[in-house]
Motif scaffolding. Structure first.
Motif, mmCIF file in Angstrom:
data_model
loop_
_atom_site.group_PDB
_atom_site.id
_atom_site.type_symbol
_atom_site.label_atom_id
_atom_site.label_comp_id
_atom_site.label_asym_id
_atom_site.label_seq_id
_atom_site.Cartn_x
_atom_site.Cartn_y
_atom_site.Cartn_z
ATOM 1 N N PRO A 106 0.851 -1.201 0.000
ATOM 2 C CA PRO A 106 0.000 0.000 0.000
ATOM 3 C C PRO A 106 0.886 1.250 0.000
ATOM 4 O O PRO A 106 1.984 1.228 0.573
ATOM 5 N N HIS A 111 5.466 -13.429 1.050
ATOM 6 C CA HIS A 111 4.984 -13.170 -0.302
ATOM 7 C C HIS A 111 6.196 -12.834 -1.171
ATOM 8 O O HIS A 111 7.022 -11.997 -0.797
ATOM 9 N N LEU A 136 6.655 -11.060 -3.837
ATOM 10 C CA LEU A 136 6.838 -9.664 -4.272
ATOM 11 C C LEU A 136 7.331 -8.769 -3.138
ATOM 12 O O LEU A 136 8.010 -7.768 -3.360
ATOM 13 N N ILE A 184 8.267 8.623 3.784
ATOM 14 C CA ILE A 184 9.104 7.670 3.052
ATOM 15 C C ILE A 184 8.579 7.437 1.628
ATOM 16 O O ILE A 184 8.986 6.499 0.951
ATOM 17 N N MET A 221 7.888 -0.166 4.939
ATOM 18 C CA MET A 221 6.722 -0.199 4.044
ATOM 19 C C MET A 221 6.370 -1.635 3.637
ATOM 20 O O MET A 221 5.256 -1.904 3.232
ATOM 21 N N ALA A 248 2.112 -5.899 4.911
ATOM 22 C CA ALA A 248 1.277 -5.829 3.710
ATOM 23 C C ALA A 248 0.539 -7.158 3.552
ATOM 24 O O ALA A 248 -0.584 -7.209 3.057
ATOM 25 N N TYR A 249 1.198 -8.230 3.986
ATOM 26 C CA TYR A 249 0.571 -9.558 4.009
ATOM 27 C C TYR A 249 0.824 -10.190 5.370
ATOM 28 O O TYR A 249 1.785 -9.847 6.048
#
Lengths: 328, 169
Positions: free
Chosen positions: A299, B149, B151, A305, B140, B144-145
């Motif tokens: 996301p 993963h 990626l 950043i 970051m 996300a998961y």
């Protein structure tokens, strides 16, 4: 020929004004587009000059904004829908892919969906979540839609008018980080047809293809590479669906090396499509596999950043080095 | 009249918002959103009802945004000063204050203490936020998961190879 220097925001405003003067059936609808002139002031002054019946302040309901434009399109109106930020388009997703994209087909060509959905997209303005996304590939994948992206004031001025005049629905992507950058606008004639890519800088070693905000990044990378004796050709894709593959292939046949720059993540992206199509067309001219410099598969990150997420000159040059250094 | 971003409630909904609950088969209540005790009372009843299995309640706490929507917003473009003035007199904190003075004879010293404590907290919050380190860019890729993963691994590896520096200013 007459030219005028203005920001991209002003160029869009002038383009919309010209389209509204030319055709009384052109309407503008969106959140805060009237009195406020839109959060980016793209529609500034238009409600005052064209009235509340033509510049319509809508409730915070994107599916209603697009849905209403569908009905208006059936009756021959040309509505320019403003989606306030890229990340707000999803409530309208069903209207866009199920109605806007398909009504012409479903009605056997009786209804024309001549409408434009304006989408301030990509990041770089230090915003919070929902305000910096690159959702263009969702729409490029949908048959019935066309997707374009402007990158400078002149294109903004002309492409918005060309989009409004077009009979198919257009997703019109505006790089919000470039709204306040100035450029020359040619007032008499458009620079190209709406679906043409344009060579922004000629070069011989690598073809760099970019769109929206990334075009400037690619041009800056070309400046830096030139100092090191590497010649980059920069192409502004402009139309993301359909792609102007002829212009791109002509360049690639000359350079043999390809790098695509985009803010969206690379999986199933516009960049993926460009690399796949050009690999097919230019296979025997390729000296290296085409690379994509993209956002990451996460996301959109917090603003502090975000510059590590967005493709920058260093990352573009890193990819250029890799295609230059490739040995088969 | 309340404001979403720049457009008032009249354009957002043709009927009072609390009426909308009826369409979903549960009660809707409108309360003066600037009356702390009323909001408390209505919320308490709604919670009690929900906890004994009585289902949800929609509470429309009717209020007004006195400030701007964001630091880039200019409310003077879309609303009139007179309206803002009216709502300033309905400030919920001022109203609780006058109630406490009148009914409970609370001394002004107490309010001064509360105000200065609030100012201190706000000041500290601002300072702490400004002093925060820049997040590690590699963060970051976290969460996300819920599981591994490819990626995410690829992105993390690419960023590390680029030598992106983490933390600090």
């Amino acid at each position: 020929m007459a030219t005028q220097t203005m920001t991209m925001a002003k160029a869009l405003n002038e383009g919309l004004r010209r389209a509204m003067e030319k055709n009384k059936k052109v309407l503008i609808m969106g959140e805060d587009v009237g009195k406020l002139g839109g959060v980016f002031r793209i529609t500034d002054g238009l409600q005052k000059d064209f009235g509340e019946d033509r510049v319509i302040d809508a409730p915070l309901a994107e599916s209603a904004i697009v849905g209403t434009a569908v009905g208006l399109a059936i009756r021959g109106y040309r509505t320019v829908c403003e989606i306030q930020f890229d990340g707000f388009v999803y409530p309208a997703f069903d209207q866009i892919v199920s109605q806007v994209a398909k009504l012409h087909k479903r009605s056997d060509g009786v209804y024309t969906m001549g409408l434009v959905i304006r989408l301030p997209f990509q990041g770089g303005i230090g915003a919070i979540e929902h305000h910096s996304e690159s959702p263009e590939a969702y729409f490029a994948q949908t048959a019935g839609l066309r997707v374009v992206a402007c990158s400078n004031p002149n294109d903004a001025f002309w492409m918005i008018q060309q989009s409004i005049e077009h009979d198919d629905p257009i997703i019109f992507c505006e790089p919000k980080s470039r709204y306040w950058e100035k450029g020359e606008v040619e007032l008499d004639a458009p620079p190209a047809s709406l679906f043409d890519a344009q060579v922004r800088r000629e070069g011989s070693d690598v073809t760099l293809i970019a769109y929206g905000a990334s075009v400037k990044t690619a041009l800056r990378a070309a400046d830096t590479a030139a100092v090191e004796g590497v010649s980059l050709e920069v192409i502004d894709a402009r139309s993301l669906a359909p792609l102007d593959l002829d212009t791109m292939a002509t360049s690639l046949e000359k350079t043999g090396r390809l790098v695509v720059v985009q803010e969206a993540p690379h999986t199933a992206s516009i960049g993926s499509e460009i690399v796949a199509e050009l690999s097919e067309r230019c296979f025997y001219s390729l000296a290296a596999p085409g690379l994509r410099v993209s956002g990451y598969h996460v996301p959109y990150p917090p603003s502090r950043i975000e510059e590590d997420y967005r493709p920058n000159v260093d990352r573009v040059l890193d990819a250029v080095d890799r295609v230059m250094g490739f040995e088969s | 009249m309340s404001w979403a971003s720049a457009r008032g409630r009249s354009i957002q909904s043709k009927i009072p918002l609390y009426h909308r609950a009826h369409g979903f088969g549960f009660p809707g209540v409108r309360v003066d959103g600037n009356d702390v005790l009323a909001v408390y009372e209505v919320s308490k009843r709604a919670l009690e009802n929900a906890r004994v299995g009585g289902g949800p309640t929609l509470i429309e706490a009717y209020t007004y945004r006195l400030g701007a929507h964001t630091t880039s917003d200019d409310p003077t473009r879309y609303r009139i000063d007179a309206e803002v003035e009216v709502w300033k007199h309905r400030d919920p904190i001022e109203r609780v204050k006058s109630l406490l003075v009148r009914e409970y004879k609370i001394k002004s010293k107490v309010f001064e203490e509360v105000a200065s404590e609030a100012d201190e907290k706000a000041q500290k919050l601002r300072e702490d936020v400004l002093a925060m380190d820049r997040p590690d860019p590699l963060s970051m890729f976290d969460h996300a998961y819920a599981s591994e993963h490819p990626l995410i691994e690829e992105g993390r590896r690419e960023m590390m190879e680029l030598g992106v520096s983490g933390g600090g200013h």
